[in-house]
Design an enzyme around this catalytic site. Structure first.
Site, PDB file in Angstrom:
ATOM      1  N   HIS A  17       0.835  -1.206   0.000  1.00 41.88           N
ATOM      2  CA  HIS A  17       0.000   0.000   0.000  1.00 41.88           C
ATOM      3  C   HIS A  17       0.870   1.257   0.000  1.00 41.88           C
ATOM      4  O   HIS A  17       0.618   2.206  -0.736  1.00 41.88           O
ATOM      5  CB  HIS A  17      -0.889   0.067   1.255  1.00 41.88           C
ATOM      6  CG  HIS A  17      -1.924  -1.013   1.366  1.00 41.88           C
ATOM      7  ND1 HIS A  17      -2.135  -1.705   2.527  1.00 41.88           N
ATOM      8  CD2 HIS A  17      -2.818  -1.491   0.475  1.00 41.88           C
ATOM      9  CE1 HIS A  17      -3.124  -2.569   2.357  1.00 41.88           C
ATOM     10  NE2 HIS A  17      -3.557  -2.462   1.119  1.00 41.88           N
ATOM     11  N   LYS A  41     -17.145  -6.563   4.338  1.00 39.88           N
ATOM     12  CA  LYS A  41     -16.103  -7.042   5.243  1.00 39.88           C
ATOM     13  C   LYS A  41     -16.417  -6.554   6.644  1.00 39.88           C
ATOM     14  O   LYS A  41     -16.239  -5.386   6.948  1.00 39.88           O
ATOM     15  CB  LYS A  41     -14.726  -6.497   4.823  1.00 39.88           C
ATOM     16  CG  LYS A  41     -14.166  -7.083   3.539  1.00 39.88           C
ATOM     17  CD  LYS A  41     -12.706  -6.631   3.370  1.00 39.88           C
ATOM     18  CE  LYS A  41     -12.203  -6.863   1.968  1.00 39.88           C
ATOM     19  NZ  LYS A  41     -10.892  -6.255   1.732  1.00 39.88           N
ATOM     20  N   ARG A  91      -2.280  -6.212  -8.252  1.00 38.90           N
ATOM     21  CA  ARG A  91      -1.226  -7.185  -7.948  1.00 38.90           C
ATOM     22  C   ARG A  91      -1.147  -8.288  -9.000  1.00 38.90           C
ATOM     23  O   ARG A  91      -0.091  -8.638  -9.467  1.00 38.90           O
ATOM     24  CB  ARG A  91      -1.479  -7.831  -6.583  1.00 38.90           C
ATOM     25  CG  ARG A  91      -1.055  -6.970  -5.446  1.00 38.90           C
ATOM     26  CD  ARG A  91      -1.671  -7.425  -4.164  1.00 38.90           C
ATOM     27  NE  ARG A  91      -3.102  -7.161  -4.185  1.00 38.90           N
ATOM     28  CZ  ARG A  91      -3.869  -7.190  -3.126  1.00 38.90           C
ATOM     29  NH1 ARG A  91      -3.376  -7.533  -1.970  1.00 38.90           N
ATOM     30  NH2 ARG A  91      -5.151  -6.911  -3.210  1.00 38.90           N
ATOM     31  N   SER A 129      -3.075  -7.423   3.283  1.00 33.81           N
ATOM     32  CA  SER A 129      -3.286  -7.267   4.725  1.00 33.81           C
ATOM     33  C   SER A 129      -3.605  -8.622   5.354  1.00 33.81           C
ATOM     34  O   SER A 129      -3.222  -8.886   6.501  1.00 33.81           O
ATOM     35  CB  SER A 129      -4.434  -6.288   4.976  1.00 33.81           C
ATOM     36  OG  SER A 129      -4.109  -5.018   4.454  1.00 33.81           O
TER      37      SER A 129
HETATM   38  P1  ADP Z   1      -5.951  -5.977   0.864  1.00 32.16           P
HETATM   39  O1  ADP Z   1      -6.783  -6.247   2.073  1.00 32.16           O
HETATM   40  O2  ADP Z   1      -6.044  -7.072  -0.177  1.00 32.16           O
HETATM   41  O3  ADP Z   1      -4.545  -5.610   1.165  1.00 32.16           O
HETATM   42  P2  ADP Z   1      -7.105  -3.311   0.454  1.00 32.16           P
HETATM   43  O4  ADP Z   1      -8.555  -3.165   0.261  1.00 32.16           O
HETATM   44  O5  ADP Z   1      -6.565  -2.842   1.743  1.00 32.16           O
HETATM   45  O6  ADP Z   1      -6.675  -4.799   0.116  1.00 32.16           O
HETATM   46  O7  ADP Z   1      -6.309  -2.619  -0.752  1.00 32.16           O
HETATM   47  C1  ADP Z   1      -6.555  -1.330  -1.193  1.00 32.16           C
HETATM   48  C2  ADP Z   1      -5.968  -1.150  -2.560  1.00 32.16           C
HETATM   49  O8  ADP Z   1      -4.565  -1.412  -2.540  1.00 32.16           O
HETATM   50  C3  ADP Z   1      -6.528  -2.055  -3.646  1.00 32.16           C
HETATM   51  O9  ADP Z   1      -6.577  -1.302  -4.839  1.00 32.16           O
HETATM   52  C4  ADP Z   1      -5.501  -3.159  -3.749  1.00 32.16           C
HETATM   53  O10 ADP Z   1      -5.508  -3.749  -5.036  1.00 32.16           O
HETATM   54  C5  ADP Z   1      -4.238  -2.375  -3.503  1.00 32.16           C
HETATM   55  N1  ADP Z   1      -3.165  -3.209  -2.973  1.00 32.16           N
HETATM   56  C6  ADP Z   1      -3.201  -3.993  -1.872  1.00 32.16           C
HETATM   57  N2  ADP Z   1      -2.014  -4.596  -1.683  1.00 32.16           N
HETATM   58  C7  ADP Z   1      -1.206  -4.204  -2.695  1.00 32.16           C
HETATM   59  C8  ADP Z   1       0.140  -4.508  -3.084  1.00 32.16           C
HETATM   60  N3  ADP Z   1       0.886  -5.382  -2.382  1.00 32.16           N
HETATM   61  N4  ADP Z   1       0.623  -3.901  -4.191  1.00 32.16           N
HETATM   62  C9  ADP Z   1      -0.141  -3.056  -4.906  1.00 32.16           C
HETATM   63  N5  ADP Z   1      -1.411  -2.746  -4.610  1.00 32.16           N
HETATM   64  C10 ADP Z   1      -1.940  -3.306  -3.520  1.00 32.16           C
END
Ligand code: ADP
Length: 166
Positions: A17, A41, A91, A129
């Site tokens: 992130h 969620k 990703r 996460s």
């Molecule tokens: P997660 O729970 O899967 O980490 P989130 O809802 O918190 O997902 O993610 C928010 C945004 O960040 C989404 O657009 C997700 O695709 C992106 N994201 C999450 N992890 C990564 C990563 N490792 N690299 C790039 N983008 C990411």
């Protein structure tokens, strides 16, 4: 001014992130990282307010990054904050299908809104996460996964929460 919104659950914010935040903040004049409380969620490890505090901690040195939390639809939030761009991280191909559908729904709700996708750095492609929470539960070293400033908070929260957030 070009203002963009980066919405997500951020439970908790990861290095993946943070990489997207840094790159997007270099492209746009202002980036609002928005913890979106998603009806699908429930629960979670950190409360939305705690997630905001963690993101603030790790983005302190990025002056054009703001952090907020919202319970409304992302498209509504963007409209009321005068932002016309959503930033999303991709990703894998598996992210693509859901993200493209979401982008189309958001554009339907607010036609001036566009979604910009940033590809993940390969070193973060596996990172989510959920992975962080799973590793923390087993006491693994988190330094390759979350910003160092928040490692202890993640560890302590997971230890205090048991299985409640799963
Ligand atoms: P997660 O729970 O899967 O980490 P989130 O809802 O918190 O997902 O993610 C928010 C945004 O960040 C989404 O657009 C997700 O695709 C992106 N994201 C999450 N992890 C990564 C990563 N490792 N690299 C790039 N983008 C990411």
């Amino acid at each position: 001014m070009r203002r963009a919104i980066y919405p997500g659950s951020f439970d908790p914010v990861t290095l993946g992130h943070l990489d997207i935040i840094k790159r997007a903040s270099a492209i746009f004049d202002e980036l609002i990282v928005c913890v979106s409380v998603n009806s699908a969620k429930t629960g979670g490890l950190f409360s939305p307010e705690e997630r905001v505090a963690l993101i603030r901690q790790v983005t302190e040195e990025l002056p054009n990054v703001k952090v907020d939390c919202s319970r409304e639809l992302v498209a509504e939030y963007a409209k009321s904050h005068r932002a016309r761009v959503l930033v999303k991280g991709l990703r894998a191909v598996s992210d693509y299908e859901a993200e493209i559908q979401m982008a189309m729904v958001n554009a339907k709700l607010y036609p001036k809104l566009d979604t910009v996708f940033l590809y993940t750095r390969p070193k973060y492609a596996y990172l989510s996460s959920t992975v962080v929470k799973e590793l923390a539960r087993y006491g693994a070293d988190l330094s390759d996964f979350v910003p160092r400033q928040i490692i202890e908070q993640v560890r302590a929260k997971v230890a205090a929460s048991g299985q409640d957030y799963l």
